[in-house]
Design a protein around this motif. Structure first.
Motif, PDB file in Angstrom:
ATOM      1  N   ARG A 162       0.830  -1.214   0.000  1.00  0.00           N
ATOM      2  CA  ARG A 162       0.000   0.000   0.000  1.00  0.00           C
ATOM      3  C   ARG A 162       0.859   1.256   0.000  1.00  0.00           C
ATOM      4  O   ARG A 162       0.530   2.251  -0.657  1.00  0.00           O
ATOM      5  CB  ARG A 162      -0.960  -0.039   1.181  1.00  0.00           C
ATOM      6  N   GLU A 163       1.971   1.239   0.719  1.00  0.00           N
ATOM      7  CA  GLU A 163       2.876   2.388   0.704  1.00  0.00           C
ATOM      8  C   GLU A 163       3.482   2.590  -0.678  1.00  0.00           C
ATOM      9  O   GLU A 163       3.658   3.731  -1.130  1.00  0.00           O
ATOM     10  CB  GLU A 163       3.980   2.200   1.749  1.00  0.00           C
ATOM     11  N   GLU A 164       3.801   1.505  -1.358  1.00  0.00           N
ATOM     12  CA  GLU A 164       4.330   1.625  -2.721  1.00  0.00           C
ATOM     13  C   GLU A 164       3.322   2.310  -3.635  1.00  0.00           C
ATOM     14  O   GLU A 164       3.681   3.167  -4.451  1.00  0.00           O
ATOM     15  CB  GLU A 164       4.686   0.238  -3.260  1.00  0.00           C
ATOM     16  N   ARG A 165       2.051   1.950  -3.503  1.00  0.00           N
ATOM     17  CA  ARG A 165       1.012   2.601  -4.312  1.00  0.00           C
ATOM     18  C   ARG A 165       0.892   4.082  -3.969  1.00  0.00           C
ATOM     19  O   ARG A 165       0.759   4.940  -4.848  1.00  0.00           O
ATOM     20  CB  ARG A 165      -0.336   1.921  -4.088  1.00  0.00           C
ATOM     21  N   ARG A 166       0.922   4.376  -2.688  1.00  0.00           N
ATOM     22  CA  ARG A 166       0.795   5.775  -2.273  1.00  0.00           C
ATOM     23  C   ARG A 166       1.941   6.612  -2.804  1.00  0.00           C
ATOM     24  O   ARG A 166       1.751   7.720  -3.333  1.00  0.00           O
ATOM     25  CB  ARG A 166       0.740   5.848  -0.740  1.00  0.00           C
ATOM     26  N   GLU A 167       3.152   6.064  -2.661  1.00  0.00           N
ATOM     27  CA  GLU A 167       4.326   6.803  -3.114  1.00  0.00           C
ATOM     28  C   GLU A 167       4.299   7.008  -4.623  1.00  0.00           C
ATOM     29  O   GLU A 167       4.831   7.991  -5.140  1.00  0.00           O
ATOM     30  CB  GLU A 167       5.598   6.064  -2.704  1.00  0.00           C
ATOM     31  N   ALA A 168       3.654   6.086  -5.328  1.00  0.00           N
ATOM     32  CA  ALA A 168       3.552   6.212  -6.781  1.00  0.00           C
ATOM     33  C   ALA A 168       2.421   7.127  -7.208  1.00  0.00           C
ATOM     34  O   ALA A 168       2.230   7.351  -8.420  1.00  0.00           O
ATOM     35  CB  ALA A 168       3.361   4.824  -7.405  1.00  0.00           C
ATOM     36  N   GLY A 169       1.655   7.654  -6.246  1.00  0.00           N
ATOM     37  CA  GLY A 169       0.584   8.590  -6.575  1.00  0.00           C
ATOM     38  C   GLY A 169      -0.685   7.921  -7.034  1.00  0.00           C
ATOM     39  O   GLY A 169      -1.474   8.519  -7.786  1.00  0.00           O
ATOM     40  N   TYR A 170      -0.941   6.695  -6.563  1.00  0.00           N
ATOM     41  CA  TYR A 170      -2.127   5.954  -6.978  1.00  0.00           C
ATOM     42  C   TYR A 170      -3.397   6.690  -6.564  1.00  0.00           C
ATOM     43  O   TYR A 170      -3.541   7.151  -5.431  1.00  0.00           O
ATOM     44  CB  TYR A 170      -2.109   4.568  -6.316  1.00  0.00           C
ATOM     45  N   GLY A 171      -4.348   6.816  -7.502  1.00  0.00           N
ATOM     46  CA  GLY A 171      -5.669   7.385  -7.198  1.00  0.00           C
ATOM     47  C   GLY A 171      -5.581   8.756  -6.549  1.00  0.00           C
ATOM     48  O   GLY A 171      -4.859   9.652  -6.984  1.00  0.00           O
ATOM     49  N   LEU A 172      -6.325   8.910  -5.431  1.00  0.00           N
ATOM     50  CA  LEU A 172      -6.362  10.211  -4.759  1.00  0.00           C
ATOM     51  C   LEU A 172      -5.041  10.570  -4.107  1.00  0.00           C
ATOM     52  O   LEU A 172      -4.819  11.741  -3.776  1.00  0.00           O
ATOM     53  CB  LEU A 172      -7.474  10.189  -3.700  1.00  0.00           C
ATOM     54  N   TRP A 173      -4.133   9.569  -3.904  1.00  0.00           N
ATOM     55  CA  TRP A 173      -2.843   9.883  -3.320  1.00  0.00           C
ATOM     56  C   TRP A 173      -1.995  10.740  -4.254  1.00  0.00           C
ATOM     57  O   TRP A 173      -1.018  11.363  -3.836  1.00  0.00           O
ATOM     58  CB  TRP A 173      -2.077   8.587  -2.981  1.00  0.00           C
ATOM     59  N   GLY A 174      -2.355  10.786  -5.518  1.00  0.00           N
ATOM     60  CA  GLY A 174      -1.579  11.586  -6.469  1.00  0.00           C
ATOM     61  C   GLY A 174      -2.095  13.012  -6.613  1.00  0.00           C
ATOM     62  O   GLY A 174      -1.552  13.816  -7.369  1.00  0.00           O
ATOM     63  N   GLY A 175      -3.142  13.338  -5.845  1.00  0.00           N
ATOM     64  CA  GLY A 175      -3.751  14.668  -5.976  1.00  0.00           C
ATOM     65  C   GLY A 175      -2.954  15.759  -5.287  1.00  0.00           C
ATOM     66  O   GLY A 175      -2.090  15.504  -4.476  1.00  0.00           O
TER      67      GLY A 175
END
Length: 387
Positions: free
Chosen positions: A374-387
């Motif tokens: 999940r941290e890898e996805r967040r760091e990659a800007g997945y979905g709303l984490w990339g906003g």
């Protein structure tokens, strides 16, 4: 001379037989001068010392707000009052006010974490010594009746052994808090001796524990329960934690030996039919025969398997059927037990403990994997984490 006796090692009939003016005391931590306690209570013939609360107050391993701890402890004391005991107290450090009024007994001696039960180096004396990145195991048992043949501390001793065993098995991946010996029992009126921290107070306490640990840099948590009544409330805590601390990963599960491998271990060794492992039955008796045979009296075992069962609601270790209900405990048991404790063996207890530890070690690894991916996805800007 005042006799100090251990409440948690009694059976419920022994609690039922206590004089109702016997002082009962819940200490915060250990290290207290029990002579001073007896003096503060007027030198009674005996005092029942309940299991210590191992953390929660200022200066303990994990601190929560005093009103949160006070509600938790207050509900426990009310359980004893509901059973007719007239002299119930909390033993607390000087200067700490839990809002319990005359039920508080203060001592100048500093309460320490209750580490007397810790084995195998599983519990860090300083949680700050454990690097952030480990899964924090948060075990909770209970002080609850377990029929005629088992003591009140069954749930606590078993989940403590599982938590310590898990931390010892994967020391680079997990560290455990000391076991909390109190939980939630909505059925406590049926048989003497059972306490109840209260559902809302229980949830608030563990929510505050996770808040405190997140503030110290920890972000992976596994709430372990040795008592079925805690499980739905732990689920609520996990849900709150996921919303409140979005970069943490908190998880829980139904007791232990409840996943595919755990259930397979139960089925491989069990001697009872379905219904033999509900409560104080074959499984818990076997585990206690392995862990603490001195607290098991097999001459007093009474098997009770006459649970009112229907296809979608029946009792066994992993409760069966699609219905969820909470009928009065004494509808289905005359002694406080559901199951066939007479079929338990210490050897099966050893095998089931090993299987439970193995199950929890797998869960720890999966919590790490969940958090990493999940941290890898967040760091990659997945979905709303990339906003």
């Amino acid at each position: 001379m005042t006799e100090i006796f251990s409440y948690e090692t009694l059976t419920w009939p022994e609690v039922a037989g206590l004089r109702r003016d016997t002082p009962l005391v819940i200490p915060l931590g250990s290290g207290w001068d029990l002579g001073l306690l007896a003096e503060a209570l007027g030198g009674p013939a005996s005092i029942g010392l309940l299991p210590a609360i191992p953390y929660g107050w200022r200066g303990s391993e994990v601190e929560v707000p005093a009103p949160v701890l006070g509600a938790f402890v207050g509900n426990l004391l009310d359980s004893l009052r509901d059973d007719g005991f007239t002299r119930v107290h909390a033993l607390v450090p000087q200067g700490l006010d839990l809002g319990l009024k005359e039920a508080q007994i203060h001592q100048k001696s500093h309460a320490t974490r209750n580490t007397s039960r810790m084995k195998h180096g599983a519990y860090s004396d300083k949680l700050s010594d454990a690097q952030p990145g480990k899964v924090i195991l948060i075990p909770a048992g209970h002080t609850e009746q377990h029929g005629f043949h088992l003591s009140l501390n069954v749930d606590t001793l078993i989940i403590e052994a599982i938590a310590n065993g898990t931390a010892a098995a994967v020391p680079d991946q997990a560290v455990t808090l000391p076991v909390m010996p109190y939980g939630v029992s909505t059925h406590r009126q049926a048989f003497a001796g059972t306490l109840n921290a209260g559902g809302r107070a229980f949830e608030d306490f563990y929510g505050a524990v996770i808040d405190a640990l997140v503030a110290r840099g920890f972000d992976r948590f596994y709430l372990l329960s040795g008592h079925g009544g805690n499980c739905s409330f732990f689920t609520t805590v996990v849900k709150y934690a996921g919303e409140r601390h979005r970069r943490s990963f908190a998880a829980t599960s139904w007791l232990y030996l409840s996943g595919p491998d755990g259930v397979a271990a139960l089925e491989k060794y069990r001697r009872s039919e379905i219904g033999g492992m509900g409560h104080a039955g074959e499984l818990e008796t076997a585990l206690m025969l392995h862990l603490r045979p001195d607290l098991v009296d097999m001459s007093k075992v009474i098997d009770e398997t006459d649970f009112v069962a229907t296809p979608n609601y029946y009792m066994d270790w992993v409760e069966g059927g699609s219905l969820i209900a909470n009928p009065p405990w004494d509808d289905d048991s005359q002694t406080g037990a559901y199951g066939a404790g007479s079929l338990a063996t210490a050897e099966n207890g050893r095998l089931w403990l090993e299987a439970a530890i193995a199950e929890k070690a797998v869960h720890v690894a999966e919590i790490h994997e969940q958090h990493r991916r999940r941290e890898e996805r967040r760091e990659a800007g997945y979905g709303l984490w990339g906003g």
